[in-house]
Design a protein around this motif. Sequence first.
Motif, PDB file in Angstrom:
ATOM      1  N   HIS A  10      38.052  61.325-106.313  1.00  0.00           N
ATOM      2  CA  HIS A  10      39.368  61.302-106.953  1.00  0.00           C
ATOM      3  C   HIS A  10      39.845  62.719-107.269  1.00  0.00           C
ATOM      4  O   HIS A  10      39.034  63.609-107.545  1.00  0.00           O
ATOM      5  N   LEU A  11      41.156  62.871-107.284  1.00  0.00           N
ATOM      6  CA  LEU A  11      41.807  64.079-107.794  1.00  0.00           C
ATOM      7  C   LEU A  11      42.817  63.625-108.833  1.00  0.00           C
ATOM      8  O   LEU A  11      43.563  62.662-108.605  1.00  0.00           O
ATOM      9  N   ALA A  12      42.846  64.305-109.980  1.00  0.00           N
ATOM     10  CA  ALA A  12      43.739  63.877-111.060  1.00  0.00           C
ATOM     11  C   ALA A  12      44.288  65.079-111.815  1.00  0.00           C
ATOM     12  O   ALA A  12      43.741  66.182-111.750  1.00  0.00           O
ATOM     13  N   GLN A  13      45.389  64.840-112.535  1.00  0.00           N
ATOM     14  CA  GLN A  13      45.966  65.816-113.447  1.00  0.00           C
ATOM     15  C   GLN A  13      46.257  65.124-114.767  1.00  0.00           C
ATOM     16  O   GLN A  13      46.327  63.888-114.834  1.00  0.00           O
ATOM     17  N   LEU A  14      46.458  65.905-115.829  1.00  0.00           N
ATOM     18  CA  LEU A  14      46.900  65.356-117.100  1.00  0.00           C
ATOM     19  C   LEU A  14      48.403  65.171-117.066  1.00  0.00           C
ATOM     20  O   LEU A  14      49.137  66.020-116.562  1.00  0.00           O
ATOM     21  N   ASP A  15      48.860  64.059-117.610  1.00  0.00           N
ATOM     22  CA  ASP A  15      50.284  63.761-117.643  1.00  0.00           C
ATOM     23  C   ASP A  15      50.613  63.098-118.970  1.00  0.00           C
ATOM     24  O   ASP A  15      50.348  61.918-119.178  1.00  0.00           O
ATOM     25  N   HIS A  16      51.167  63.896-119.916  1.00  0.00           N
ATOM     26  CA  HIS A  16      51.548  63.391-121.229  1.00  0.00           C
ATOM     27  C   HIS A  16      50.412  62.625-121.910  1.00  0.00           C
ATOM     28  O   HIS A  16      50.586  61.507-122.399  1.00  0.00           O
ATOM     29  N   GLY A  17      49.250  63.227-121.923  1.00  0.00           N
ATOM     30  CA  GLY A  17      48.129  62.637-122.623  1.00  0.00           C
ATOM     31  C   GLY A  17      47.352  61.617-121.830  1.00  0.00           C
ATOM     32  O   GLY A  17      46.343  61.087-122.315  1.00  0.00           O
ATOM     33  N   GLN A  18      47.787  61.327-120.625  1.00  0.00           N
ATOM     34  CA  GLN A  18      47.082  60.390-119.772  1.00  0.00           C
ATOM     35  C   GLN A  18      46.599  61.093-118.511  1.00  0.00           C
ATOM     36  O   GLN A  18      46.930  62.243-118.250  1.00  0.00           O
ATOM     37  N   VAL A  19      45.816  60.372-117.727  1.00  0.00           N
ATOM     38  CA  VAL A  19      45.341  60.873-116.439  1.00  0.00           C
ATOM     39  C   VAL A  19      46.224  60.299-115.343  1.00  0.00           C
ATOM     40  O   VAL A  19      46.422  59.089-115.266  1.00  0.00           O
ATOM     41  N   LEU A  20      46.776  61.171-114.518  1.00  0.00           N
ATOM     42  CA  LEU A  20      47.546  60.752-113.355  1.00  0.00           C
ATOM     43  C   LEU A  20      46.696  61.003-112.117  1.00  0.00           C
ATOM     44  O   LEU A  20      46.315  62.141-111.840  1.00  0.00           O
ATOM     45  N   TYR A  21      46.391  59.927-111.387  1.00  0.00           N
ATOM     46  CA  TYR A  21      45.595  60.073-110.163  1.00  0.00           C
ATOM     47  C   TYR A  21      46.501  60.536-109.023  1.00  0.00           C
ATOM     48  O   TYR A  21      47.482  59.868-108.688  1.00  0.00           O
ATOM     49  N   LEU A  22      46.179  61.690-108.452  1.00  0.00           N
ATOM     50  CA  LEU A  22      46.987  62.278-107.392  1.00  0.00           C
ATOM     51  C   LEU A  22      46.520  61.864-106.004  1.00  0.00           C
ATOM     52  O   LEU A  22      47.318  61.746-105.079  1.00  0.00           O
ATOM     53  N   ASP A  23      45.217  61.668-105.857  1.00  0.00           N
ATOM     54  CA  ASP A  23      44.668  61.337-104.542  1.00  0.00           C
ATOM     55  C   ASP A  23      43.354  60.603-104.727  1.00  0.00           C
ATOM     56  O   ASP A  23      42.666  60.752-105.747  1.00  0.00           O
ATOM     57  N   LYS A  24      43.008  59.812-103.721  1.00  0.00           N
ATOM     58  CA  LYS A  24      41.759  59.058-103.736  1.00  0.00           C
ATOM     59  C   LYS A  24      41.257  58.937-102.313  1.00  0.00           C
ATOM     60  O   LYS A  24      42.002  58.528-101.420  1.00  0.00           O
ATOM     61  N   ARG A  25      40.005  59.311-102.104  1.00  0.00           N
ATOM     62  CA  ARG A  25      39.380  59.195-100.792  1.00  0.00           C
ATOM     63  C   ARG A  25      38.218  58.222-100.917  1.00  0.00           C
ATOM     64  O   ARG A  25      37.260  58.476-101.646  1.00  0.00           O
ATOM     65  N   ASN A  26      38.323  57.094-100.247  1.00  0.00           N
ATOM     66  CA  ASN A  26      37.326  56.047-100.387  1.00  0.00           C
ATOM     67  C   ASN A  26      36.043  56.348 -99.625  1.00  0.00           C
ATOM     68  O   ASN A  26      36.050  57.031 -98.603  1.00  0.00           O
ATOM     69  N   ALA A  27      34.971  55.801-100.132  1.00  0.00           N
ATOM     70  CA  ALA A  27      33.695  55.878 -99.441  1.00  0.00           C
ATOM     71  C   ALA A  27      33.736  55.007 -98.195  1.00  0.00           C
ATOM     72  O   ALA A  27      34.685  54.243 -97.977  1.00  0.00           O
ATOM     73  N   ALA A  28      32.701  55.111 -97.384  1.00  0.00           N
ATOM     74  CA  ALA A  28      32.623  54.287 -96.170  1.00  0.00           C
ATOM     75  C   ALA A  28      32.668  52.814 -96.517  1.00  0.00           C
ATOM     76  O   ALA A  28      33.213  51.995 -95.775  1.00  0.00           O
ATOM     77  N   HIS A  29      32.110  52.464 -97.688  1.00  0.00           N
ATOM     78  CA  HIS A  29      32.137  51.085 -98.171  1.00  0.00           C
ATOM     79  C   HIS A  29      32.797  51.097 -99.545  1.00  0.00           C
ATOM     80  O   HIS A  29      32.130  51.153-100.574  1.00  0.00           O
ATOM     81  N   PRO A  30      34.137  51.076 -99.583  1.00  0.00           N
ATOM     82  CA  PRO A  30      34.864  51.224-100.845  1.00  0.00           C
ATOM     83  C   PRO A  30      34.596  50.084-101.818  1.00  0.00           C
ATOM     84  O   PRO A  30      34.279  48.965-101.428  1.00  0.00           O
ATOM     85  N   VAL A  31      34.727  50.416-103.108  1.00  0.00           N
ATOM     86  CA  VAL A  31      34.527  49.458-104.185  1.00  0.00           C
ATOM     87  C   VAL A  31      35.853  49.260-104.906  1.00  0.00           C
ATOM     88  O   VAL A  31      36.604  50.215-105.133  1.00  0.00           O
ATOM     89  N   GLU A  32      36.157  48.036-105.244  1.00  0.00           N
ATOM     90  CA  GLU A  32      37.392  47.745-105.971  1.00  0.00           C
ATOM     91  C   GLU A  32      37.321  48.358-107.367  1.00  0.00           C
ATOM     92  O   GLU A  32      36.369  48.152-108.114  1.00  0.00           O
ATOM     93  N   MET A  33      38.332  49.168-107.704  1.00  0.00           N
ATOM     94  CA  MET A  33      38.391  49.770-109.035  1.00  0.00           C
ATOM     95  C   MET A  33      39.827  50.045-109.410  1.00  0.00           C
ATOM     96  O   MET A  33      40.745  49.941-108.602  1.00  0.00           O
ATOM     97  N   PHE A  34      40.045  50.404-110.677  1.00  0.00           N
ATOM     98  CA  PHE A  34      41.394  50.585-111.225  1.00  0.00           C
ATOM     99  C   PHE A  34      42.156  51.709-110.535  1.00  0.00           C
ATOM    100  O   PHE A  34      43.337  51.572-110.216  1.00  0.00           O
ATOM    101  N   SER A  35      41.514  52.820-110.294  1.00  0.00           N
ATOM    102  CA  SER A  35      42.201  54.039-109.863  1.00  0.00           C
ATOM    103  C   SER A  35      42.834  53.908-108.487  1.00  0.00           C
ATOM    104  O   SER A  35      42.237  53.391-107.559  1.00  0.00           O
ATOM    105  N   GLN A  36      44.072  54.391-108.404  1.00  0.00           N
ATOM    106  CA  GLN A  36      44.802  54.518-107.146  1.00  0.00           C
ATOM    107  C   GLN A  36      45.739  55.705-107.299  1.00  0.00           C
ATOM    108  O   GLN A  36      46.181  56.017-108.410  1.00  0.00           O
ATOM    109  N   ALA A  37      46.050  56.371-106.197  1.00  0.00           N
ATOM    110  CA  ALA A  37      46.993  57.491-106.261  1.00  0.00           C
ATOM    111  C   ALA A  37      48.318  57.001-106.824  1.00  0.00           C
ATOM    112  O   ALA A  37      48.854  55.982-106.395  1.00  0.00           O
TER     113      ALA A  37
END
Length: 267
Positions: free
Chosen positions: A102-129
Amino acid sequence: MAGNDGTVGKALEVLDQVAGFGRPVRFSEVLTDSAFPKPTLYRLLQTLVSQNMLSYDHDRQTYAPGARLVRLAHAAWAQSSLAQVASPHLVALSAVTHETVHLAQLDHGQVLYLDKRNAAHPVEMFSQAGKVGPAYCTGVGKAMLACLDAAQADAIIAQQSFHRFQPGTLTTPTALRRELQAIRARGYAFDREEHEPGIICIAAPVLTGSGRVLGAVSVTSTTARTDLAGLEALAPQVRETAQAIARDAAKWSFPDTGTRSLKLAGE
């Protein structure tokens, strides 16, 4: 508040609200959560549609982000987002670790996910760009918080909800500050199933030469696949990736200015 910014601020608040649904949305749904009276909300939506910031489906009677907004989003990503600079480094880190990055930045006190590169066998999780998440219980969030100066950190800590997502979630400012001190000492952060069950990560901040926080990068896995010790073995690679992103950012469009922040151990 948006009202202090006049009509533009109100329109942006509505735009943000519609986009936040993550799907086409009816007027009644927007109205339910809106602070604006029905006539005002309708007028703002019509203005956004006429400017192509929103699109309106007459058959389904739904609003969705418009072509102009999408075009502006792409321009923002290309011109001012850390994601473009970081992209090749994220791909390389995911390929080496075989885990989600994952790549993220701070945005008004929260985390904003900028990019996500999945593993060969991705796992379902909250984070998305494009998604935002809490800063106090995510690896990337804590990695960035640990490197802010005291005033900046205090301001963002004051904005945290401290909701207990999982048994291990930090739920007080005092507990979070102790954790941030430990992160500064070792140079990287963990998510110990604090936001989602079974999801663990190691994260490192992306810092300018003077220590200003640009973002954070993480390697995320599951307790079914590895453990924290296994992730900690990747710490040198995660930190090297963060430093490489920072070096490329300095050559591009992220001048080394602004408030000086704390540096981590070994920096």
